[in-house]
Design a protein around this motif. Structure first.
Motif, PDB file in Angstrom:
ATOM      1  N   LYS A   1     -38.517 -14.694  40.698  1.00  0.00           N
ATOM      2  CA  LYS A   1     -38.826 -13.133  40.911  1.00  0.00           C
ATOM      3  C   LYS A   1     -38.475 -12.929  42.485  1.00  0.00           C
ATOM      4  N   ASN A   2     -39.431 -13.650  43.198  1.00  0.00           N
ATOM      5  CA  ASN A   2     -39.341 -13.307  44.570  1.00  0.00           C
ATOM      6  C   ASN A   2     -38.034 -13.410  45.310  1.00  0.00           C
TER       7      ASN A   2
ATOM      8  N   ILE B   1     -34.779 -15.245  35.952  1.00  0.00           N
ATOM      9  CA  ILE B   1     -35.457 -14.120  36.235  1.00  0.00           C
ATOM     10  C   ILE B   1     -37.050 -14.256  36.515  1.00  0.00           C
ATOM     11  N   ILE B   2     -37.488 -15.021  35.552  1.00  0.00           N
ATOM     12  CA  ILE B   2     -38.959 -15.098  35.558  1.00  0.00           C
ATOM     13  C   ILE B   2     -39.377 -16.235  36.507  1.00  0.00           C
TER      14      ILE B   2
ATOM     15  N   LYS C   1     -36.215 -10.174  44.077  1.00  0.00           N
ATOM     16  CA  LYS C   1     -36.516  -9.158  45.075  1.00  0.00           C
ATOM     17  C   LYS C   1     -35.890  -8.845  46.286  1.00  0.00           C
TER      18      LYS C   1
ATOM     19  N   ALA D   1     -39.139 -10.953  31.217  1.00  0.00           N
ATOM     20  CA  ALA D   1     -38.013 -10.913  32.430  1.00  0.00           C
ATOM     21  C   ALA D   1     -37.693  -9.467  32.374  1.00  0.00           C
TER      22      ALA D   1
ATOM     23  N   ILE E   1     -40.213  -7.552  34.695  1.00  0.00           N
ATOM     24  CA  ILE E   1     -39.800  -8.018  36.240  1.00  0.00           C
ATOM     25  C   ILE E   1     -38.903  -7.054  36.698  1.00  0.00           C
TER      26      ILE E   1
END
Length: 454
Positions: free
Chosen positions: A273-274, A269-270, A277, A314, A317
């Motif tokens: 992230k992009n 997740i960290i 998304k 996480a 985010i």
């Protein structure tokens, strides 16, 4: 050949998540997909059906009955095999599934004719062809047969991901769900897990090496799914950025518009992230995240590749991206009342939409089994106890009764004060929330029963 494929009924006394995550019998659908061309095959899901296996056999007169298994199902599966043989001892009984892979010896019983240590197209076709011909002739790789003393060929293998036939469970599909998402299908995009957490069975079943399933198979599978929601059952869907992007490319190319739910690691997740998304834009709705604990020392002991601070990152985010978090935690057997109180504060600070807390369970196939063997409350053959919900290790910081009390209080706390009820009602509908709440009550009642008993 007429073949009946069976999923056993729920174990009533077991504490599991089946009231919240009730998935289709994917393994049986795969077997159906392989055998349907040359055999008359039917799936009988006893988690839904109201008639007995005995009555079903009278109705359809199968020549072979194949039964899948989890750890807690061993006694029930043996009972079902005995029931089959009592009805007609000429019916071939075959057992497979997770427990058969991890501990095939559990099914060495006169009522069991064949045990699949692992399943692939080759040994499935070979076994049922031989049964139809009335002669086994010799041992088959991955299968232990009673007539050969359950001896193995010693050739190692793993369960193959084969194309399931989703139409095989058409009459049941409205019942399959993941929390509020109903109906929901499940599928897998990649297998294996390099993280190899010390408490996890999945990587021992699928292997340490990560890889993607044949994309053409995935496309064919995805194309047949009618449900609006798909749960991706990969051990860590965010294992790499390349994996996430490959999946997004596939569903965009097919024009797939679905709700997606995945298991995701804190590190993934960290780091990605992009990519996540982008996934949100393509339908990602929820991520099941194993935060596990509020202590860095315990995360290290579990061989998790994350820290408590990573958990916060996480959570932030996913909150920023508008993705629901279904958080899971494991209660350590050495916790005292202060630790449970700290856990409740920690969960509140992470702000997940849904939370589950289960006792640390050191399965016999895991290294930690030896670590806690002298503190186990049940032995390895008390199969129905190994359900992730029952306390298996004698607590060191309090009595067993008090430990159950703390589990009960913590589960009540997160359900009443932490889980986002209003958001769930808006998103899932009132009837689904009532169903989930009913499932929660069942778990609470079981904990109260165990607390009184102990």
């Amino acid at each position: 050949m007429k073949i009946l494929l069976v999923r056993p009924p729920r174990i009533k006394q077991a504490i599991t998540l089946s009231d919240f995550m009730f998935s289709e019998p994917l393994g049986l659908e795969m077997i159906y997909g392989v055998l349907k061309e040359n055999h008359n095959v039917e799936i009988f899901d006893m988690m839904i059906e109201t008639i007995s296996l005995k009555d079903k056999i009278k109705l359809c007169s199968p020549e072979a009955v194949g039964i899948t298994s989890l750890c807690i199902d061993v006694n029930k599966v043996l009972d079902l095999c005995i029931e089959v043989k009592n009805e007609d001892d000429q019916i071939h009984t075959i057992v497979g599934g997770t427990q058969a892979y991890l501990n095939s010896e559990a099914f060495f019983h006169d009522a069991v004719d064949h045990i699949f240590e692992y399943t692939n197209e080759e040994n499935l076709i070979e076994l049922y062809e031989r049964l139809a011909q009335g002669s086994m002739r010799s041992k088959i790789d991955g299968i232990r047969s009673k007539e050969f003393g359950y001896a193995s060929t010693r050739k190692k293998g793993r369960y193959a991901y084969m194309l399931p036939d989703r139409s095989s469970t058409e009459k049941y599909r409205r019942e399959y769900s993941y929390f509020g998402y109903r109906p929901a299908a499940i599928m897998e995009f990649g297998v294996g897990c390099e993280k190899a957490c010390d408490f996890c069975l999945r990587w021992r079943i699928e292997g340490y090496e990560e890889g993607l399933i044949d994309p053409e198979l995935t496309k064919r599978d995805m194309a047949q799914i009618k449900e609006p929601t798909i749960m991706m059952m990969d051990n860590d869907f965010f294992a790499s950025e390349e994996k996430v992007k490959a999946f997004l490319s596939l569903i965009r190319g097919m024009g797939i518009k679905k709700n997606f739910i995945v298991y995701g690691s804190v590190k993934g997740i960290i780091l990605y992230k992009n990519a996540i998304k982008e996934f949100v834009e393509c339908g990602l709705k929820a991520v099941l995240v194993g935060y596990e604990t509020f202590k860095d020392t315990e995360l290290a002991d579990y061989r998790k590749k994350s820290t408590i601070e990573d958990n916060y990152k996480a959570a932030g985010i996913l909150r920023e991206l508008g993705v629901d978090v279904w958080a899971s935690f494991m209660a350590h057997p050495d916790w005292d009342a202060n630790d449970f109180s700290a856990l409740r504060r920690y969960i509140k600070s992470l702000k997940p939409q849904i939370t589950s807390i289960s006792p640390l369970t050191p399965f016999p196939n895991l290294p930690m089994y030896k670590k806690y063997e002298d503190r186990l409350l049940y032995n390895a053959k008390d199969y129905e106890k190994w359900s992730f919900g029952q306390v298996m290790i004698r607590p060191s910081g309090m009595s067993l009764r008090r430990y159950y009390w703390e589990l009960l209080v913590t589960n009540l706390y997160v359900n009443i004060f932490v889980n986002k009820k209003t958001e769930m009602i808006d998103r899932y509908g009132l009837m689904n929330i009532i169903r989930i709440f009913t499932g929660s009550l069942k778990a609470f009642n079981k904990y109260i029963s165990l607390m009184i008993k102990n």
